[in-house]
Design a protein around this motif. Structure first.
Motif, short mmCIF file in Angstrom:
data_model
loop_
_atom_site.label_atom_id
_atom_site.label_comp_id
_atom_site.label_asym_id
_atom_site.label_seq_id
_atom_site.Cartn_x
_atom_site.Cartn_y
_atom_site.Cartn_z
N ASP A 176 -59.31 57.36 7.58
CA ASP A 176 -57.99 57.84 7.16
C ASP A 176 -57.45 58.90 8.13
N ASP A 177 -56.15 59.03 8.18
CA ASP A 177 -55.50 60.09 8.97
C ASP A 177 -55.96 60.08 10.41
N GLU A 233 -49.48 54.79 8.48
CA GLU A 233 -49.11 55.52 7.26
C GLU A 233 -47.72 56.13 7.38
MG MG Z 1 -54.00 58.98 4.98
#
Ligand code: MG
Ligand code: C2E
Ligand code: MG
Ligand code: MG
Length: 283
Positions: A176-177, A233
């Motif tokens: 993630d990220d 995202e």
């Molecule tokens: Mg994220």
């Protein structure tokens, strides 16, 4: 925001350290009560495949309905939950509830759950995941765990061992990220993630010209070569979507497609006609 008074060095408009400590203790008490009273709720945000042109699943995002303060963002209480260890009961609830909701979708749509670093490091995690899968009855490969690069900071080898043991359960693992950490690229070679989620900041950058395109292209090229899915995202504008598509990004998530929605809305959505509306929004 807070202004420094030249003479005294005091901050205006900012709570004193005593006051901050008091607010923190109060929030911790509130969090404990929230767990007992069931004040949490999961919202779900669609994950859409550009290559297959279809809905693939949802990311579960926790919401706290505080009786006096209203809805509190996870950005505000997850860090405190981490510090106090309350992330363990909260995280377990999230896992169980996410799997339970997914079991009611009557499709093979996936559900992604955020796992915080302390939760990830806990030896009980694999057992809790297995239990959540078993009691919901969903197949393990519908569950995707989202971890961030920060889990590697503690101990790379231990982290890799944990990742392989979780992979052994049959669940998917997403990073993630991506791109916000200190040494992002090196983690891609440490473990074969199923998916790389490109951080929203890179998507926001796309609108401002500059070298955003080149960065997206570099990440998608690398992920393709490593056999990993990519997802961008925070897609809010059609222009961003066009660029992402052109640069080979395979999946998207963001307000352009849909904001996170309640479990009830998901059921209406998945079973109803809303998917059609999603498709026209990104066509
Ligand atoms: Mg994220
Ligand atoms: P995340 O995992 O990166 O989740 C994506 C965040 O971006 C969500 O914020 C989502 O609402 C927001 N977002 C999605 N699309 C857009 C967009 O187009 N524009 C903008 N501006 N924002 C968008 P949210 O729900 O406030 O969650 C924030 C963070 O809190 C998450 O970031 C995740 O790190 C953490 N979090 C949320 N739920 C959980 C949970 O159940 N457990 C744990 N450990 N952490 C969670
Ligand atoms: Mg996430
Ligand atoms: Mg994020």
């Amino acid at each position: 925001r807070a202004k420094r008074d030249g003479k005294s060095g005091h901050h205006f408009f900012e709570p004193s350290l005593d006051e901050q400590a008091r607010l923190r203790r109060q929030m911790e008490l509130d969090l404990r009560r929230a767990i007992g009273e069931g004040e949490f709720e999961l919202y779900f945000q669609p994950l859409y495949s550009l290559t297959e042109e279809k809905l693939k699943g949802f990311e579960a995002l926790i919401r706290w309905q505080h009786p006096e303060r209203g809805q509190i963002s996870p950005l505000e209480f997850i860090p405190l939950a981490e510090e106090t260890g309350l992330i363990h009961p909260i995280g377990e609830w999230v896992l169980r509830e996410a799997c339970h909701q997914a079991s009611m979708w009557e499709t093979d749509l996936s559900v992604a759950v955020n796992v915080s670093p302390k939760q990830f490091a806990s030896p009980g995690l694999a057992g809790k995941i297995l239990s959540a899968i078993a009691s919901s009855g969903i197949s393990a490969d519908r569950l995707e765990l989202e971890i961030t690069e920060s889990v590697f900071i503690a101990n790379v080898e231990k982290t890799m061992a944990t990742l392989y043991s979780l992979r052994g359960l049959g669940v998917k693992i997403a990073l993630d990220d991506f791109g916000t950490g200190y040494s992002s690229l090196s983690y891609l070679r440490s473990f074969p993630f199923d998916k790389v989620k490109i951080d929203r900041s890179f998507v926001t950058d796309l609108a401002n010209g500059g070298n955003g395109h080149a960065i997206i292209r570099a990440i998608t090229t690398l992920a393709d070569a490593l056999g990993m899915e990519t997802l961008a995202e925070g897609v809010e504008e059609i222009e961003q979507l066009d660029i992402l598509r052109r640069e080979g990004c395979r999946n998207v998530q963001g307000f352009l497609l849909s904001k996170p929605m309640s479990a009830q809305d998901v059921r209406t959505w998945v079973l109803g006609d809303e998917q059609g509306k999603l498709l026209t929004r990104v066509a």
